[in-house]
Design a protein around this motif. Structure first.
Motif, PDB file in Angstrom:
ATOM      1  N   VAL A  73      -4.129   7.896  -1.802  1.00 15.65           N
ATOM      2  CA  VAL A  73      -3.573   7.681  -0.463  1.00 15.65           C
ATOM      3  C   VAL A  73      -4.391   8.397   0.608  1.00 15.65           C
ATOM      4  CG1 VAL A  73      -1.563   8.078   1.030  1.00 15.65           C
ATOM      5  CG2 VAL A  73      -1.243   7.233  -1.301  1.00 15.65           C
ATOM      6  N   GLY A  74      -4.696   9.670   0.411  1.00 17.98           N
ATOM      7  CA  GLY A  74      -5.438  10.436   1.418  1.00 17.98           C
ATOM      8  C   GLY A  74      -6.803   9.850   1.728  1.00 17.98           C
ATOM      9  N   TRP A  76      -7.904   6.791   1.223  1.00 18.57           N
ATOM     10  CA  TRP A  76      -7.718   5.481   1.854  1.00 18.57           C
ATOM     11  C   TRP A  76      -7.337   5.647   3.316  1.00 18.57           C
ATOM     12  CZ3 TRP A  76      -7.826   0.247   1.670  1.00 18.57           C
ATOM     13  CH2 TRP A  76      -8.305  -0.330   0.509  1.00 18.57           C
ATOM     14  N   ARG A  77      -6.419   6.554   3.578  1.00 19.05           N
ATOM     15  CA  ARG A  77      -5.971   6.770   4.954  1.00 19.05           C
ATOM     16  C   ARG A  77      -7.136   7.199   5.836  1.00 19.05           C
ATOM     17  NH1 ARG A  77      -0.805  10.443   6.773  1.00 19.05           N
ATOM     18  NH2 ARG A  77      -0.331   9.149   8.580  1.00 19.05           N
ATOM     19  N   GLU A  78      -7.957   8.092   5.331  1.00 19.17           N
ATOM     20  CA  GLU A  78      -9.109   8.557   6.116  1.00 19.17           C
ATOM     21  C   GLU A  78     -10.126   7.443   6.332  1.00 19.17           C
ATOM     22  OE1 GLU A  78      -8.994  11.377   7.777  1.00 19.17           O
ATOM     23  OE2 GLU A  78      -7.037  11.609   6.817  1.00 19.17           O
ATOM     24  N   THR A  81      -8.738   5.011   8.858  1.00 20.49           N
ATOM     25  CA  THR A  81      -8.820   5.614  10.183  1.00 20.49           C
ATOM     26  C   THR A  81     -10.241   5.501  10.723  1.00 20.49           C
ATOM     27  OG1 THR A  81      -7.029   7.148   9.676  1.00 20.49           O
ATOM     28  CG2 THR A  81      -8.463   7.741  11.510  1.00 20.49           C
ATOM     29  N   ARG A  87      -4.895   5.594  12.980  1.00 15.66           N
ATOM     30  CA  ARG A  87      -4.395   6.267  11.778  1.00 15.66           C
ATOM     31  C   ARG A  87      -3.230   5.468  11.205  1.00 15.66           C
ATOM     32  NH1 ARG A  87      -5.706  10.622   9.227  1.00 15.66           N
ATOM     33  NH2 ARG A  87      -4.199  11.940   8.194  1.00 15.66           N
ATOM     34  N   PRO A  88      -3.350   4.966   9.976  1.00 12.62           N
ATOM     35  CA  PRO A  88      -2.286   4.148   9.402  1.00 12.62           C
ATOM     36  C   PRO A  88      -1.052   4.967   9.043  1.00 12.62           C
ATOM     37  CG  PRO A  88      -4.033   4.481   7.814  1.00 12.62           C
ATOM     38  CD  PRO A  88      -4.492   5.106   9.099  1.00 12.62           C
ATOM     39  N   THR A  89       0.072   4.293   9.054  1.00 14.23           N
ATOM     40  CA  THR A  89       1.327   4.893   8.617  1.00 14.23           C
ATOM     41  C   THR A  89       1.384   4.801   7.101  1.00 14.23           C
ATOM     42  OG1 THR A  89       2.412   4.190  10.644  1.00 14.23           O
ATOM     43  CG2 THR A  89       3.835   4.732   8.790  1.00 14.23           C
ATOM     44  N   VAL A  90       1.771   5.879   6.468  1.00 17.41           N
ATOM     45  CA  VAL A  90       1.873   5.897   5.004  1.00 17.41           C
ATOM     46  C   VAL A  90       3.342   5.846   4.609  1.00 17.41           C
ATOM     47  CG1 VAL A  90       1.456   7.261   2.914  1.00 17.41           C
ATOM     48  CG2 VAL A  90      -0.286   7.142   4.705  1.00 17.41           C
TER      49      VAL A  90
END
Length: 133
Positions: A73-74, A76-78, A81, A87-90
């Motif tokens: 998750v981390g 992918w989120r970065e 972004t 910045r996507p919502t998780v």
């Protein structure tokens, strides 16, 4: 010559543009626009995040991305972004399933999941249309 933030943004935008110009891309987008399934095979690591960011370009509806492991998750989120500039919502994962049963109490995880859903799912007053066409 040093790279400036605007150079970096331009480079990432060109990656999204290259993805969108690739063979089969238009067919995936058309399928999604028809509310059908679409898949991108062979995209690994950051290239998968670049493809997801390119899919999001110009869309007003949420895009759901499912990653195989909680530890993914981390990164992918970065990556998302970086490629999208947003910045996507998780959607918080449950560490175990089923979640602990505590009658009358909502766990912090469940509360966070509900907050995320409220932010991405449009709600209408009862009786005004079907949310699941």
């Amino acid at each position: 010559m040093p790279v400036t933030p605007s150079d970096h943004d331009h480079t990432l935008q060109s990656v999204r543009a290259s993805v969108a110009a690739s063979d089969g891309w238009a067919e995936v987008v058309e399928a999604l626009n028809r509310r059908e399934a679409g898949s991108i095979d062979g995209a690994w690591g950051s290239s998968a995040a670049a493809a997801a960011a390119a899919l999001a370009d110009g869309r007003t509806t949420p895009i759901l991305i499912v990653v195989p492991h909680l530890t993914d998750v981390g990164p992918w989120r970065e990556d998302l972004t970086s490629f999208s500039g947003t910045r996507p919502t998780v959607f918080p994962a449950f560490e175990t399933w089923p979640p602990p049963d505590k009658p009358g109490k909502v766990s912090a995880e469940t509360g966070e999941r509900l907050r995320v859903l409220q932010g991405v799912v449009p709600l209408s007053p009862r009786g005004e249309g079907d949310q699941h066409d």
